[in-house]
Design a protein around this motif. Structure first.
Motif, mmCIF file in Angstrom:
data_model
loop_
_atom_site.group_PDB
_atom_site.id
_atom_site.type_symbol
_atom_site.label_atom_id
_atom_site.label_comp_id
_atom_site.label_asym_id
_atom_site.label_seq_id
_atom_site.Cartn_x
_atom_site.Cartn_y
_atom_site.Cartn_z
ATOM 1 N N ILE A 1 0.673 -1.147 0.079
ATOM 2 C CA ILE A 1 -0.041 -0.013 -0.059
ATOM 3 C C ILE A 1 0.878 1.221 0.047
ATOM 4 N N ILE A 2 1.647 1.326 0.843
ATOM 5 C CA ILE A 2 2.724 2.548 0.936
ATOM 6 C C ILE A 2 3.469 2.613 -0.268
ATOM 7 N N ALA B 1 0.974 3.972 -2.872
ATOM 8 C CA ALA B 1 0.731 5.337 -2.528
ATOM 9 C C ALA B 1 1.986 6.359 -2.704
ATOM 10 N N THR B 2 3.025 5.759 -2.521
ATOM 11 C CA THR B 2 4.229 6.713 -2.689
ATOM 12 C C THR B 2 4.524 7.004 -4.322
ATOM 13 N N THR C 1 1.317 8.973 -5.672
ATOM 14 C CA THR C 1 1.377 10.383 -5.079
ATOM 15 C C THR C 1 2.378 11.176 -6.024
ATOM 16 N N GLY D 1 -6.029 0.330 -1.653
ATOM 17 C CA GLY D 1 -5.297 0.912 -0.567
ATOM 18 C C GLY D 1 -4.493 2.154 -0.956
ATOM 19 N N GLY D 2 -3.724 1.887 -1.832
ATOM 20 C CA GLY D 2 -2.594 2.708 -2.068
ATOM 21 C C GLY D 2 -3.222 4.209 -2.725
ATOM 22 N N VAL E 1 -4.970 6.281 -0.277
ATOM 23 C CA VAL E 1 -3.971 7.045 0.674
ATOM 24 C C VAL E 1 -3.405 8.300 -0.352
ATOM 25 N N ALA E 2 -3.246 7.666 -1.687
ATOM 26 C CA ALA E 2 -2.504 8.791 -2.376
ATOM 27 C C ALA E 2 -3.307 9.921 -2.724
ATOM 28 N N LEU F 1 -3.251 12.735 -0.149
ATOM 29 C CA LEU F 1 -2.094 13.304 -0.252
ATOM 30 C C LEU F 1 -1.807 14.314 -1.401
#
Length: 828
Positions: free
Chosen positions: A27-28, A31-32, A35, A318-319, A322-323, A326
């Motif tokens: 997920i991170i 997301a990273t 983003t 999920g990513g 989150v993204a 952000l």
């Protein structure tokens, strides 16, 4: 299995800690990358939109032959859905209150500007006003300096040729106040429909017609494909990237954003690989049990493949969840940094790198260790043997390496960037292998005892394989994060150093040879000494090695420098912002040779020894190329494509002189006195260009700060995943020490010291490898000078040791809060 059992299996699987780590890492990772990709796309749109105001449009079509382009060309643009406008630029004398003054006239149509805004004042004491149109017919806007030069005021008339125009405003800033040494100051702006009535522009007059175009990129590109075969040698199609000053700034910003995205891809791969390997190891007993119950290897493979697919979908969703917030937050911060609202626009194509990262990370890094479980005999797994050898893992490592290379290359599109990063990683791994062997040899002699230091060192040796793998991952993670920090520091420092607050904002052009000393003395008396004055000769490059240059250079390679006169100069020393890349600079007393700017030399295919012929008026000068040099076009200093030695072929040619200098806004009145004393010297004000480029630097700085935070967050996740990989073994050892009477304080100190040593050692290695990577990137990619960054990198090993010490203390929480016997039974 029934649907209910499958659902229970999935729920039970997701309750496992290792699965949650894999999902968190995925997920991170998504997301990273998402983003960064979304924000990079948003930032590039903002940059290009801001940069387009340099042209007052998305594209310009310049006709320098004094003739307007055919009307069907403009009609075709309108037919393709493009907005259009036009300008006419020329120099003339104006009369106001019985005083004459040479001015640069820009006559604009009703549509001007298509991009950007003008800044005017309705009266000399009034407030500044931003507007999106030019003067009306019968009106003229003038540079504020003309008020004193001509002793006129707002509302007075200014005579331009046969036409009297009313001065209705002061022109403070024009969006396309471009940097052209052919432009003269001060500037006046009038309506294009009034040009004919002035009688100034006649057949053969030195006038330039400029046409403006704005619209979607695809439509602009299609129109240019239609237009290109019809363009003549004096007609040029220009975009925001065609100017050396601005294009260099945009290219640097894009390069850094690509670098940040590439580091995110690498960290994502590492996080998923570490977490998934630990999950695979934890599944050995489950696989053994499934095999004893009759499930074959193919069935096991399908089972885990479905789980990976489910994880992938969960990680992507999920990513993105989150993204998106952000990205929205970063867009708001970007608007605050720029002082104006930025339209929130979601570019769906920017999500592709995140999707590819998730897919490749799962099936190139997560699946291989899980896939190998199906080949392990049930008895070996039941005996808690690993069920694999290093030889079996080599194909997977090769696949992972190719996947990383392909991901970064696909994402960045820069081979030099990929080679630099992976080269630094290879050097780091080689250094680790050597230093790891030394470390193991030293720790072999350490024996246990009641001291925390001894227990920490023994723990490093006892878990030497895990320790070395952890050091490798920590060092690589720190290298990637440190590389971004160092490039950010070096890039911005170098970039901002080229545009300090006192960067030259005025050019003096057409200085007569006998007036050079007087001009320099004038500004020295007023506390503004001139840095360097250069002679300038106008000439065309006409022949290459005795053949017409336009026949030698491919027609597909449009080189604007061949369609106009170039500014030629002679120099006795190499300017500080130039650098020789091939050949050598002129020696004292040398009379032959020419030094060529590197980018132009590349377009023309020049090499040392090639003979160039320049036509200057009725004369020709032929010289051999003796050096090729880089030029910093964004330094706001005089720069030249061609430079000759002081006693070379230009010595007898008629020349004027040029220089640039910084003049504070509160001392602008000195320009009026200068113009009266030196009426033939042209003053070019470029404050607007300085402000725009500094704005781009601020925009990129915001992006860099945001990307740096995301990369460091991803790095922390990687470190947490690696530390968690040894959680079970360390909890077992901690429980045994407590059972044998070890104090909690001893256990805490030894574990914290062990992880602090791991972090410090990894920090030193990561910093060393990062310096190598930065050297390659700084020298090859960003074309800057490399210097060591001791003040930046020295704290990093200490910070790394502290962070890992905290992670180690976190691992001990179950050991200190649970009864040793209960913990041992749970672990067994």
């Amino acid at each position: 299995m029934t649907a209910a059992k499958k659902l229970m299996s999935v729920r039970r699987d997701w309750r496992e800690r290792d699965v949650r780590v894999v999902l968190a890492a995925l997920i991170i990772a998504v997301a990273t990358v998402a983003t960064i990709a979304l924000f990079a796309s948003q930032l590039q749109r903002t940059l290009v939109s801001s940069a387009s105001s340099f042209l007052a449009a998305d594209r310009q079509l310049e006709a320098e032959d004094g003739r307007p382009v055919p009307e069907p060309w403009i009609a075709e643009a309108v037919k393709r859905g493009l907005e259009t406008g036009r300008m006419v630029e020329f120099s003339t004398m104006v009369l106001g209150n019985d005083a004459f003054q040479l001015v640069s006239v820009k006559a604009v149509s009703n549509e001007y500007p298509l991009r950007g805004e003008l800044e005017i004042q309705g009266d000399s004491e009034g407030s500044r006003e931003q507007i999106k149109h030019g003067p009306a017919r019968g009106e003229i806007w003038i540079n504020p300096r003309l008020l004193k030069l001509l002793k006129i005021g707002l509302g007075d008339t200014l005579e331009v040729g046969n036409r009297n125009l009313t001065v209705s405003g002061l022109l403070l800033r024009e969006p396309d106040g471009g940097f052209s040494l052919a432009a003269l100051a001060p500037r006046v702006m009038m309506h294009a429909d009034d040009v004919a009535s002035t009688g100034v522009v006649q057949e053969g007059s030195r006038v330039e017609y400029v046409y403006l175009f704005a619209g979607k990129e695809a439509a602009l590109d299609d129109y240019y494909k239609w237009l290109q075969p019809q363009l003549g040698p004096s007609q040029e199609w220009k975009g925001v990237r065609d100017g050396e000053t601005l294009s260099r700034s945009l290219d640097r910003s894009e390069s850094f954003l690509l670098l940040g995205g590439s580091l995110a891809v690498l960290l994502a791969a590492v996080a998923v690989a570490v977490a998934s390997r630990q999950y695979a190891l934890s599944q050995r007993d489950t696989v053994a049990l499934l095999k004893t119950l009759g499930l074959g290897s193919a069935g096991i493979g399908q089972l885990y493949l479905k789980r990976l697919a489910l994880w992938g979908v969960t990680g992507m969703v999920g990513g993105f969840v989150v993204a998106l917030p952000l990205f929205w937050l970063l867009t708001l911060l970007l608007g605050e940094a720029l002082g104006r609202p930025v339209a929130f626009q979601l570019d769906s194509s920017a999500l592709t790198p995140a999707l590819l990262t998730a897919v490749v990370s799962l099936f190139a890094f997560a699946y291989p260790p899980i896939r190998r479980l199906k080949n392990v005999p049930a008895m070996r797994v039941l005996r808690s043997q690993p069920g694999e050898t290093g030889r079996e893992a080599w194909p997977d490592m090769l696949i992972a390496l190719v996947a990383v290379f392909g991901l970064i290359w696909l994402y960045a599109g820069e081979l030099s960037l990929v080679v630099s990063l992976l080269g630094g990683l290879a050097l780091l791994l080689a250094l680790l292998a050597f230093l790891g062997w030394i470390l193991v040899a030293m720790l072999r002699k350490v024996r246990g005892g009641g001291h925390a230091w001894r227990l920490a060192l023994v723990g490093l040796y006892r878990h030497r394989r895990a320790s070395l793998s952890q050091i490798a991952v920590f060092a690589m993670t720190l290298m990637l994060a440190t590389t971004l920090i160092l490039v950010r520091t070096s890039l911005l420092d170098d970039w901002q150093a080229q545009l300090p607050d006192d960067a030259p904002n005025h050019f003096l052009i057409n200085i007569a040879p006998d007036a050079v000393d007087d001009v320099a003395g004038f500004w020295k008396e007023r506390g503004q000494p001139l840095d360097q004055l250069y002679p300038m000769v106008r000439g065309r490059l006409t022949e290459l090695n005795g053949q017409p240059v336009k026949e030698v250079v491919s027609k597909d390679q449009r080189v604007g420098a061949l369609n106009r006169e170039l500014n030629l100069t002679w120099m006795d020393s190499l300017p500080a912002d130039n650098a020789i890349v091939d050949g050598r600079w002129f020696e004292a007393g040398q009379k032959d040779g020419v030094s060529v700017e590197a980018e132009l030399a590349g377009k023309l295919g020049l090499a040392l020894g090639d003979k160039l012929t320049f036509t200057i008026g009725s004369d020709k000068v032929t010289e051999a190329v003796t050096s090729i040099r880089t030029v910093q076009w964004d330094s706001m200093k005089p720069n030249f494509y061609m430079a000759f030695p002081p006693a070379g072929g230009l010595t007898d040619m008629p020349a004027t002189w040029i220089t640039s200098f910084y003049l504070p806004r509160d001392r602008k009145n000195a320009l009026n006195e200068f113009s009266r004393r030196f009426p033939t010297v042209s003053v070019l004000e470029i404050d607007n260009i300085i402000e725009r480029i500094q704005e781009i630097v601020r925009q990129v700085t915001q992006a860099i700060e945001a990307i740096l935070v995301l990369i460091l967050a991803a790095a922390l996740v990687v470190m947490a995943a690696v530390v968690s990989a040894t959680l079970q073994d360390r909890q077992r050892e901690g429980a045994l020490l407590r059972t044998l009477g070890g104090r909690q304080s001893l256990l805490v100190r030894s574990t914290v010291l062990e992880f602090a040593l791991l972090g410090g050692f990894a920090g030193v290695l990561g910093v060393a490898a990062a310096e190598v990577a930065v050297w390659a990137l700084q020298f090859r990619m960003f074309e800057g000078a490399f210097s060591w960054h001791w003040q930046v990198v020295l704290p990093i090993p200490v910070i790394s040791a502290l962070i890992l010490a905290l992670f180690g203390r976190w691992q001990l929480s179950p050991v200190l809060s649970v009864s040793p016997m209960l913990l041992l039974r749970r672990l067994e």
